[in-house]
Design a protein around this motif. Structure first.
Motif, PDB file in Angstrom:
ATOM      1  N   UNK A 168       0.739  -1.283   0.547  1.00 43.95           N
ATOM      2  CA  UNK A 168      -0.641   0.351   0.102  1.00 43.95           C
ATOM      3  C   UNK A 168       0.768   0.689   0.117  1.00 43.95           C
ATOM      4  N   UNK A 169       0.814   1.956  -1.182  1.00 42.77           N
ATOM      5  CA  UNK A 169       1.683   3.105  -1.060  1.00 42.77           C
ATOM      6  C   UNK A 169       0.927   4.222  -1.531  1.00 42.77           C
ATOM      7  N   UNK A 170       0.901   5.318  -0.220  1.00 42.54           N
ATOM      8  CA  UNK A 170       0.292   6.860  -0.365  1.00 42.54           C
ATOM      9  C   UNK A 170       0.562   7.774  -1.145  1.00 42.54           C
ATOM     10  N   UNK A 171       0.063   8.162  -1.780  1.00 41.98           N
ATOM     11  CA  UNK A 171       0.321   9.653  -2.312  1.00 41.98           C
ATOM     12  C   UNK A 171      -0.252  10.653  -1.604  1.00 41.98           C
ATOM     13  N   UNK A 172       0.343  11.618  -0.674  1.00 47.54           N
ATOM     14  CA  UNK A 172      -0.125  12.481   0.209  1.00 47.54           C
ATOM     15  C   UNK A 172       0.612  14.209  -0.259  1.00 47.54           C
ATOM     16  N   UNK A 173      -0.010  15.059   0.235  1.00 43.32           N
ATOM     17  CA  UNK A 173       0.394  16.418  -0.094  1.00 43.32           C
ATOM     18  C   UNK A 173       0.062  17.407   0.254  1.00 43.32           C
ATOM     19  N   UNK A 174      -0.028  18.359  -0.010  1.00 35.93           N
ATOM     20  CA  UNK A 174      -1.065  19.564   0.208  1.00 35.93           C
ATOM     21  C   UNK A 174      -2.207  20.214  -1.070  1.00 35.93           C
ATOM     22  N   UNK A 175      -2.659  21.408  -1.087  1.00 38.87           N
ATOM     23  CA  UNK A 175      -3.836  21.728  -1.522  1.00 38.87           C
ATOM     24  C   UNK A 175      -2.334  22.309  -2.978  1.00 38.87           C
ATOM     25  N   UNK A 176      -2.704  21.947  -4.017  1.00 39.48           N
ATOM     26  CA  UNK A 176      -2.303  22.141  -4.977  1.00 39.48           C
ATOM     27  C   UNK A 176      -1.114  21.741  -5.502  1.00 39.48           C
ATOM     28  N   UNK A 177      -0.209  20.166  -4.507  1.00 38.90           N
ATOM     29  CA  UNK A 177       0.279  19.661  -5.168  1.00 38.90           C
ATOM     30  C   UNK A 177       0.318  19.215  -6.640  1.00 38.90           C
ATOM     31  N   UNK A 178      -0.461  18.946  -6.890  1.00 37.07           N
ATOM     32  CA  UNK A 178      -0.369  18.139  -8.058  1.00 37.07           C
ATOM     33  C   UNK A 178      -0.469  16.678  -7.714  1.00 37.07           C
ATOM     34  N   UNK A 179      -0.855  15.994  -6.610  1.00 34.03           N
ATOM     35  CA  UNK A 179      -0.820  14.899  -6.284  1.00 34.03           C
ATOM     36  C   UNK A 179      -1.926  13.686  -6.629  1.00 34.03           C
ATOM     37  N   UNK A 180      -2.806  14.151  -6.693  1.00 29.08           N
ATOM     38  CA  UNK A 180      -3.660  13.939  -7.832  1.00 29.08           C
ATOM     39  C   UNK A 180      -3.637  13.906  -9.511  1.00 29.08           C
ATOM     40  N   UNK A 181      -3.143  14.995 -10.120  1.00 26.47           N
ATOM     41  CA  UNK A 181      -2.382  14.629 -11.942  1.00 26.47           C
ATOM     42  C   UNK A 181      -1.251  13.444 -11.429  1.00 26.47           C
ATOM     43  N   UNK A 182      -1.320  13.204 -10.072  1.00 18.39           N
ATOM     44  CA  UNK A 182       0.358  12.214 -10.517  1.00 18.39           C
ATOM     45  C   UNK A 182      -0.440  11.212 -10.251  1.00 18.39           C
ATOM     46  N   UNK A 183      -1.622  10.964  -8.989  1.00 22.44           N
ATOM     47  CA  UNK A 183      -2.389   9.406  -8.889  1.00 22.44           C
ATOM     48  C   UNK A 183      -2.768   9.137 -10.453  1.00 22.44           C
ATOM     49  N   UNK A 184      -3.393  10.034 -10.804  1.00 26.22           N
ATOM     50  CA  UNK A 184      -4.354   9.676 -12.350  1.00 26.22           C
ATOM     51  C   UNK A 184      -3.593   9.316 -13.441  1.00 26.22           C
TER      52      UNK A 184
END
Length: 547
Positions: free
Chosen positions: A57-73
């Motif tokens: 299980x790997x989690x992408x964590x970050x602040x608002x606007x860091x682009x982690x959801x884009x990186x996730x996609x």
């Protein structure tokens, strides 16, 4: 050529058992929140080991606007998460699965409801990638969700951007506390496509400096652009290595156990935040030893408070008193019975054995004597606690005082029991008593004989033949010899009683001191030593748990 192999540390199972033992030993002594956190780690580790070990299980964590959801996609190869620019769009964690068969119970334990199959599996088979809410979200529920999952996932990938990679909240709240999790932490500098190459290098160098300051030396730092795909292959390769190794879960649990054990060992009263409850080699030399000087001081204080000097003096006087009653001249010894027996006045009798219930009549300790006893107890606690960290030193001091309320009665009982031996009558008293009565009998026989002779002479009766001892008639010899011999025997017995009283007083003093010292050991020293033994087991368990 002989090959030297590095000795392996204890297994994770052994370390978990040691952590549980350390929490049990530390309960009631260490801060409740620290013990509770360690118990939570032990419970969480046990639960994770029972779930799928084939998935990482790997989690992408970050602040608002860091682009982690884009990186996730981008990593998933599909549009799974909504992407926003200035507001948080991820409210609950969602998972992308690469070959997710059997991962259901694991995701149920993680409480991740949204699950999606990823694109091509490739060499990422077994990866469970989580997109977490923003850790700086204005919604408390989002931050709590991040805090919960950060404690549970196997690998943490922190996504930062060039504008907020130095955010104090990120470093102080998350990265710095995870200094012990270097093996399961990755930092990704996203959106590098917005910077010139030289600026990227400067940002990476500055980020590396900040991470080193957080204790995360050696943590992988990657420059990535989710929009252009720059650095994605490197990130995928790193994730593929972690997934293929199938050991990230154990590395995460190992780091959790090490951190929890370190928190248990930390002394919250130390001025140095890095100070731990594990003593140094120098301090260890002064720990765990019986505080001899303080113990002797306690014995002295208890002896004085228990009236041992008064008892010892009474033993000497009582021995002489009873010796006179038993061996004195029968004509005058009865007068001694009108004098009080010093030992009987203190209610110290030969019949008062170990089952004695009543107290002696030794004068109660004065205020100064009680204060001296309390000071001596405190000195024992301080000596026993020497070199221990704050919470354990307090526990040892408290243990030394734990039975202080029972000391007075316990000391009085052993005083009564031990002093009773001082009332035993020596055998020679009986022999001298018999001799005295024989001598007194001879005196009475001489007096009676002379009385008969006087009566016969008064009545003008013929005198019987009178035997003599030389020139002195036997009746006179018996009368005067009996009186003189009785007095001499009484004087010799009194001298022997005086010497015997001194010896008996010394023996009684030694016996009382030994008995009172034993009470002090049982009620003051042994509880402190038991606490020291508990601390020794605790430090051993913490050492094993820290691996």
């Amino acid at each position: 050529m002989k090959v030297l192999r590095r000795k392996e540390g204890p297994s994770l199972d052994v370390r978990l058992a040691a952590l549980v033992e350390a929490t049990e030993l530390g309960a009631g002594r260490l801060p409740d929140e620290v013990v509770a956190a360690a118990r939570e780690v032990a419970g969480r580790a046990g639960a994770r080991r029972e779930l799928s070990l084939e998935h990482t299980v790997v989690a992408l964590a970050g602040a608002t606007g860091s682009g982690k959801s884009s990186l996730y996609n981008a990593l998933a190869g599909r549009q799974l998460a909504d992407v926003g620019v200035t507001r948080p769009t991820t409210s609950t964690a969602q998972a992308a699965l690469w070959d997710g068969d059997g991962a259901g119970p694991l995701l149920d334990w993680l409480e991740v409801p949204h699950r999606h199959p990823a694109g091509e599996t490739g060499d990422l088979a077994g990866l469970v990638l989580l997109d977490l809410p923003d850790h700086d979200s204005i919604r408390l529920s989002h931050r709590l969700e991040v805090d919960r999952l950060v404690r549970q996932v196997d690998v943490l990938v922190w996504v930062v951007d060039p504008q907020k990679y130095a955010d104090a909240a990120l470093h102080e709240r998350y990265l710095r506390p995870l200094a012990g999790h270097r093996d399961v932490t990755v930092v990704v500098l996203n959106q590098v496509d917005r910077l010139p190459p030289a600026a990227v290098d400067r940002c990476l160098d500055d980020l590396r400096r900040l991470l080193d300051g957080d204790g995360l030396t050696g943590v992988p730092v990657l420059a990535v652009s989710a929009r252009t795909g720059q650095g994605l292959d490197d990130l995928r390769g790193l994730l593929a290595e972690r997934v293929a190794d199938r050991r990230s879960w154990s590395a995460r649990l190992s780091a959790d156990v090490t951190t929890a054990a370190g928190h248990l060992a930390t002394d919250p009263q130390a001025t140095d935040p890095q100070a731990t409850g594990e003593p140094s080699a120098t301090e260890r030399k002064g720990m765990g030893k019986r505080p001899g000087g303080a113990e002797r001081g306690l014995t002295e204080a208890l002896c004085v408070a228990a009236g041992v000097p008064v008892i010892v003096e009474a033993v000497a006087k009582g021995h002489r008193h009873r010796a006179v009653v038993a061996t004195g001249w029968p004509v005058t010894r009865w007068l001694r019975r009108f004098r009080p027996d010093p030992l009987r006045r203190l209610r110290i009798e030969a019949g008062r054995g170990k089952d004695v219930v009543g107290r002696t009549s030794v004068p109660a300790a004065s205020g100064a004597q009680r204060a001296r006893v309390e000071t001596a107890i405190r000195d024992v606690g301080e000596a026993a606690a020497n070199g221990l960290p704050g919470p354990w030193a307090a526990a040892v001091r408290q243990a030394a005082r734990s039975r202080a309320g029972e000391l007075t009665d316990a000391v009085d009982r052993v005083v009564a029991t031990t002093s009773a031996g001082a009332t035993r009558r020596p055998r020679w008293w009986r022999a001298v008593n018999v001799l005295q009565w024989l001598v007194f009998g001879a005196l009475l026989a001489g007096a009676l004989w002379l009385g008969v002779l006087f009566a016969m002479d008064y009545l003008r009766l013929p005198q019987p033949p009178l035997p003599t001892a030389g020139e002195v008639p036997w009746p006179t010899v018996l009368l005067l010899g009996g009186a003189v011999t009785g007095v001499l025997i009484a004087l010799a017995s009194r001298l022997a009683a005086w010497l015997g009283g001194r010896r008996r007083a010394r023996r009684t003093a030694r016996a009382l001191r030994a008995a009172i010292a034993q009470v002090g050991r049982e009620m003051v020293l042994e509880p402190a030593e038991a606490e020291l033994a508990t601390y020794a087991r605790f430090t051993e368990a913490v050492t094993v748990a820290r691996g």
